[in-house]
Design an enzyme around this catalytic site. Sequence first.
Site, mmCIF file in Angstrom:
data_model
loop_
_atom_site.group_PDB
_atom_site.id
_atom_site.type_symbol
_atom_site.label_atom_id
_atom_site.label_comp_id
_atom_site.label_asym_id
_atom_site.label_seq_id
_atom_site.Cartn_x
_atom_site.Cartn_y
_atom_site.Cartn_z
ATOM 1 N N ASP A 102 0.826 -1.211 0.000
ATOM 2 C CA ASP A 102 0.000 0.000 0.000
ATOM 3 C C ASP A 102 0.859 1.259 0.000
ATOM 4 O O ASP A 102 0.530 2.252 -0.659
ATOM 5 C CB ASP A 102 -0.886 0.038 1.249
ATOM 6 C CG ASP A 102 -1.894 -1.088 1.224
ATOM 7 O OD1 ASP A 102 -2.583 -1.277 2.222
ATOM 8 O OD2 ASP A 102 -1.969 -1.789 0.195
ATOM 9 N N ASP A 126 0.507 4.376 -2.371
ATOM 10 C CA ASP A 126 0.244 5.726 -1.849
ATOM 11 C C ASP A 126 1.242 6.728 -2.418
ATOM 12 O O ASP A 126 0.892 7.851 -2.748
ATOM 13 C CB ASP A 126 0.354 5.748 -0.314
ATOM 14 C CG ASP A 126 -0.856 5.095 0.337
ATOM 15 O OD1 ASP A 126 -1.896 4.991 -0.327
ATOM 16 O OD2 ASP A 126 -0.739 4.675 1.508
ATOM 17 N N GLU A 141 -10.745 6.536 16.144
ATOM 18 C CA GLU A 141 -10.980 5.095 16.058
ATOM 19 C C GLU A 141 -9.893 4.458 15.194
ATOM 20 O O GLU A 141 -9.263 5.145 14.386
ATOM 21 C CB GLU A 141 -12.363 4.815 15.465
ATOM 22 C CG GLU A 141 -12.607 5.491 14.141
ATOM 23 C CD GLU A 141 -14.093 5.526 13.759
ATOM 24 O OE1 GLU A 141 -14.578 4.486 13.325
ATOM 25 O OE2 GLU A 141 -14.724 6.584 13.888
ATOM 26 N N LYS A 199 -8.092 2.594 12.184
ATOM 27 C CA LYS A 199 -8.399 2.418 10.764
ATOM 28 C C LYS A 199 -8.129 0.949 10.451
ATOM 29 O O LYS A 199 -6.984 0.504 10.421
ATOM 30 C CB LYS A 199 -7.540 3.330 9.908
ATOM 31 C CG LYS A 199 -7.876 3.176 8.449
ATOM 32 C CD LYS A 199 -7.408 4.327 7.624
ATOM 33 C CE LYS A 199 -7.963 4.229 6.214
ATOM 34 N NZ LYS A 199 -7.948 2.886 5.634
ATOM 35 N N ASP A 254 -7.817 -2.568 8.441
ATOM 36 C CA ASP A 254 -7.347 -2.927 7.118
ATOM 37 C C ASP A 254 -8.274 -3.993 6.548
ATOM 38 O O ASP A 254 -7.987 -5.176 6.588
ATOM 39 C CB ASP A 254 -5.911 -3.451 7.224
ATOM 40 C CG ASP A 254 -5.124 -3.094 5.993
ATOM 41 O OD1 ASP A 254 -5.701 -2.473 5.086
ATOM 42 O OD2 ASP A 254 -3.940 -3.450 5.941
ATOM 43 N N ARG A 284 -18.100 -1.211 -1.486
ATOM 44 C CA ARG A 284 -17.967 0.187 -1.861
ATOM 45 C C ARG A 284 -17.812 0.359 -3.372
ATOM 46 O O ARG A 284 -18.291 1.336 -3.945
ATOM 47 C CB ARG A 284 -16.743 0.763 -1.135
ATOM 48 C CG ARG A 284 -16.399 2.146 -1.519
ATOM 49 C CD ARG A 284 -15.348 2.682 -0.550
ATOM 50 N NE ARG A 284 -14.750 3.881 -1.078
ATOM 51 C CZ ARG A 284 -13.724 3.905 -1.893
ATOM 52 N NH1 ARG A 284 -13.169 2.767 -2.275
ATOM 53 N NH2 ARG A 284 -13.238 5.029 -2.333
ATOM 54 N N GLU A 326 -16.515 -1.654 8.232
ATOM 55 C CA GLU A 326 -15.384 -2.344 7.614
ATOM 56 C C GLU A 326 -15.498 -3.835 7.910
ATOM 57 O O GLU A 326 -15.637 -4.232 9.073
ATOM 58 C CB GLU A 326 -14.090 -1.766 8.217
ATOM 59 C CG GLU A 326 -12.855 -2.046 7.447
ATOM 60 C CD GLU A 326 -12.575 -1.002 6.352
ATOM 61 O OE1 GLU A 326 -13.428 -0.129 6.091
ATOM 62 O OE2 GLU A 326 -11.486 -1.092 5.766
ATOM 63 N N TYR A 366 -18.905 1.919 11.386
ATOM 64 C CA TYR A 366 -18.305 3.204 11.747
ATOM 65 C C TYR A 366 -19.088 4.425 11.262
ATOM 66 O O TYR A 366 -18.608 5.553 11.385
ATOM 67 C CB TYR A 366 -16.849 3.298 11.304
ATOM 68 C CG TYR A 366 -16.600 3.110 9.821
ATOM 69 C CD1 TYR A 366 -17.132 3.979 8.875
ATOM 70 C CD2 TYR A 366 -15.774 2.078 9.380
ATOM 71 C CE1 TYR A 366 -16.877 3.821 7.526
ATOM 72 C CE2 TYR A 366 -15.511 1.908 8.032
ATOM 73 C CZ TYR A 366 -16.069 2.779 7.115
ATOM 74 O OH TYR A 366 -15.817 2.627 5.782
ATOM 75 N N LYS A 424 -1.920 7.751 9.222
ATOM 76 C CA LYS A 424 -1.399 6.405 8.957
ATOM 77 C C LYS A 424 -0.181 6.083 9.834
ATOM 78 O O LYS A 424 0.653 6.950 10.105
ATOM 79 C CB LYS A 424 -0.997 6.275 7.485
ATOM 80 C CG LYS A 424 -2.147 6.486 6.500
ATOM 81 C CD LYS A 424 -3.151 5.374 6.523
ATOM 82 C CE LYS A 424 -2.992 4.290 5.572
ATOM 83 N NZ LYS A 424 -3.099 4.306 4.206
ATOM 84 N N CYS A 447 25.445 -29.058 4.928
ATOM 85 C CA CYS A 447 25.494 -27.923 5.860
ATOM 86 C C CYS A 447 26.586 -26.962 5.390
ATOM 87 O O CYS A 447 27.724 -27.395 5.142
ATOM 88 C CB CYS A 447 25.808 -28.429 7.268
ATOM 89 S SG CYS A 447 26.213 -27.104 8.427
ATOM 90 N N CYS A 487 29.584 -27.137 8.412
ATOM 91 C CA CYS A 487 30.417 -28.325 8.682
ATOM 92 C C CYS A 487 30.372 -29.343 7.543
ATOM 93 O O CYS A 487 31.024 -30.383 7.622
ATOM 94 C CB CYS A 487 29.995 -28.966 10.000
ATOM 95 S SG CYS A 487 28.423 -29.826 9.889
ATOM 96 N N CYS A 503 20.916 -30.015 9.916
ATOM 97 C CA CYS A 503 22.292 -30.442 9.698
ATOM 98 C C CYS A 503 22.493 -31.670 10.565
ATOM 99 O O CYS A 503 22.123 -31.681 11.743
ATOM 100 C CB CYS A 503 23.243 -29.324 10.120
ATOM 101 S SG CYS A 503 24.894 -29.912 10.488
ATOM 102 N N CYS A 507 29.273 -29.847 14.472
ATOM 103 C CA CYS A 507 29.044 -28.633 13.684
ATOM 104 C C CYS A 507 29.264 -27.405 14.563
ATOM 105 O O CYS A 507 28.560 -27.200 15.561
ATOM 106 C CB CYS A 507 27.613 -28.650 13.133
ATOM 107 S SG CYS A 507 27.209 -27.143 12.234
HETATM 108 N N1 5U1 Z 1 -12.747 3.583 11.063
HETATM 109 C C1 5U1 Z 1 -13.084 4.133 9.893
HETATM 110 N N2 5U1 Z 1 -12.615 3.735 8.738
HETATM 111 N N3 5U1 Z 1 -13.189 4.523 7.804
HETATM 112 C C2 5U1 Z 1 -13.039 4.512 6.456
HETATM 113 N N4 5U1 Z 1 -13.925 5.173 9.730
HETATM 114 C C3 5U1 Z 1 -14.003 5.418 8.427
HETATM 115 N N5 5U1 Z 1 -14.706 6.354 7.736
HETATM 116 C C4 5U1 Z 1 -14.589 6.373 6.394
HETATM 117 C C5 5U1 Z 1 -13.757 5.448 5.743
HETATM 118 C C6 5U1 Z 1 -13.622 5.485 4.271
HETATM 119 O O1 5U1 Z 1 -15.257 7.267 5.647
HETATM 120 C C7 5U1 Z 1 -16.066 8.288 6.220
HETATM 121 C C8 5U1 Z 1 -15.308 9.305 6.981
HETATM 122 C C9 5U1 Z 1 -16.747 8.959 5.054
#
Ligand code: 5U1
Length: 675
Positions: free
Chosen positions: A35, A39, A115, A117, A119, A138, A175, A227, A317, A411, A414, A429, A435
Amino acid sequence: MTRAGDAAARIEALRESIRYHNYRYYVLDDPEIPDAEFDRLFRELVELEQQHPELISADSPTQRVGAEPLAEFAKVTHVIPMLSLNNAFSEEELAAFYKRVSEKLETETVEFVAEPKLDGLALSITYENGKLVNAATRGDGVTGEDVTHNVRTIDSVPLRLRGSDYPRLLEVRGEVFMPLAGFEELNRRQQKMGEKTFANPRNAAAGSLRQLDPRITAQRPLQIFCYGLGQVQPDKELPVSHYDSLMQLRQWGLRVCPEVTRVSGFKCCLDYYQNLSAKRSALPYEIDGVVYKVNSFVQQQQLGFVSRAPRWAIAHKFPAQEELTVVEAIDVQVGRTGAITPVARLKPVFVGGVTVTNATLHNRDEIERLDVRVDDTVIVRRAGDVIPKVVSVVKSKRKAGARKYKFPDKCPVCHSSIVYEPEQVVARCSGGLFCSAQRKQSIKHFASRRAMDIEGLGDKLVEQLVDEGLVQDVSDLYRLDKTRIAGLERMADKSAENLLKALDVSKNTTLPRFLYALGIGQVGEATALALARHFGDLDAIMSASVEQLTAVDDVGPVVAESIHTFFRQPHNKDIVKKLRGKTIGIHWPALEKKQVSGSPFADKTVVLTGTLAAMTRDQAKARLQELGAKVAGSVSRKTDFVVVGEDAGSKADKARELGVTMLDEKTFLDKLGGH
Ligand code: 5U1
């Protein structure tokens, strides 16, 4: 070419590259680069387009959010687009965001919700009259894929909302992710069945959600944290802040991350980031930063949006845990028990906060699986304190003629044959103590801090001592004299004296340390402690049968066999005899078993969380183990006590949730004190 011409060419090249990697990431679920690298390409393009606005075209990757959805799923249009977040990669960038927000709102102290983020993959779930009717990925932010059938299989997604005060139409966003333990288990399963393994939990979650057959998804350990909100009708009675809306979602039965909290002002944002960063490696799921969102909905509206992201939120990040580098060579290392571990020697790369030059390749099978070759460009990963590893090879960057790596059959130290135990992936070995590599490793282990703790006897010195023929086995350490040590390179009278003193001090030890120091295969610190506690003295352990050994807590047949075999070897018995004999005189106090049986922690399972003022985590653990406790890493219904220090996090919440007894530091120390 002119400078403008240079920029135009670079912009086009970046767009092509970003499109390619977007396709790999979003469409194939099989990214080729980390990533962080993506980025960087994206930011370079954004910056160049900012400098040359006349070159911006509608089809630039900066002008839209994601990539095309997969063709096999029905398309869903998001009535309210699912936006992405702008990123801050440093404290300065976060400060600039904070300044923009506070100036626009004309307030010095802005309240945010902070909060983790996660993955994973962003998801929209729609409830009508409290029933789940639709779930969509999404996609490109406007059009996603209908994955309702798969999302219904995720345990943490309720099919009905709790209570009755929910709006007629409620769209929640969150998420979907795969916890680390589930991810590892899934990869083990996949490997066993000869199926494709996943490079990381995010890919595994994406691959699992995009299955056409929901029965496959149902077997994948997916989870969700919600979220935010999408469409809500009617929306008159909604809370007035983001935090309250999350609490409301929780009440309706939706899962919200327990790390969510309110923070006021810039310093509190940074404190949250630092605390979460320290906790990161202990979390059961992967996160790559912190999201801050302005808490008040009125203030969010005042701030509004820029093309692809809200102005009221940002993702701060963490340093990247994966980076690209080049394999300069592949070597094998010989361990204490002869295990041969292949290692990739890398072009130095800054990853996970340190410069990495070596990464483990684990074993021959792993080299086969990765098909890694010298000169390959690879993704290297370093998370927390874990040894860096090669995650995958960027095959599109492989040089023509790169040759497959051939695992050695001798090995490298030795030259004895390398052998495989039946059904084992580990190559060894066969040289044993012939050895010198194995001898060096076993002496280093013996001297290490958690074993005999011989201060000043570092790796380099052990190597010199073995190479000069001064030490063959660990008992020779205690026969060294000052002149010989002082005669070694980089040593002098004073350092030789110090080493002799440290050797002398080390003779006064404990039985668990001594057992651990012997380096018996499969016997780590916990097993050494269990053995010492069970048998009370070394002679009983040395003469125990396999059956008697299996009676010890946590000792299975394989470990028992290993201990039994170790003490049947004349060479090992001889070394132990020498070490305990009059001339050397290593000794330890007799174990007081009564201490264990009378202790409030005997046979209890204890979890430590947060920071204690009076002792380190290791010291608390050792003390608890001495008193007969089993110290566990996570809270479950089987936990008897959770010791809660400063800044305790989700383990304390879990204990509260399960009704496990919690001990604050004072109560804990009082309980220890009496014993
Ligand atoms: N924890 C969190 N991840 N996340 C990703 N909150 C959150 N909010 C997002 C995204 C894309 O979007 C809103 C702020 C619109």
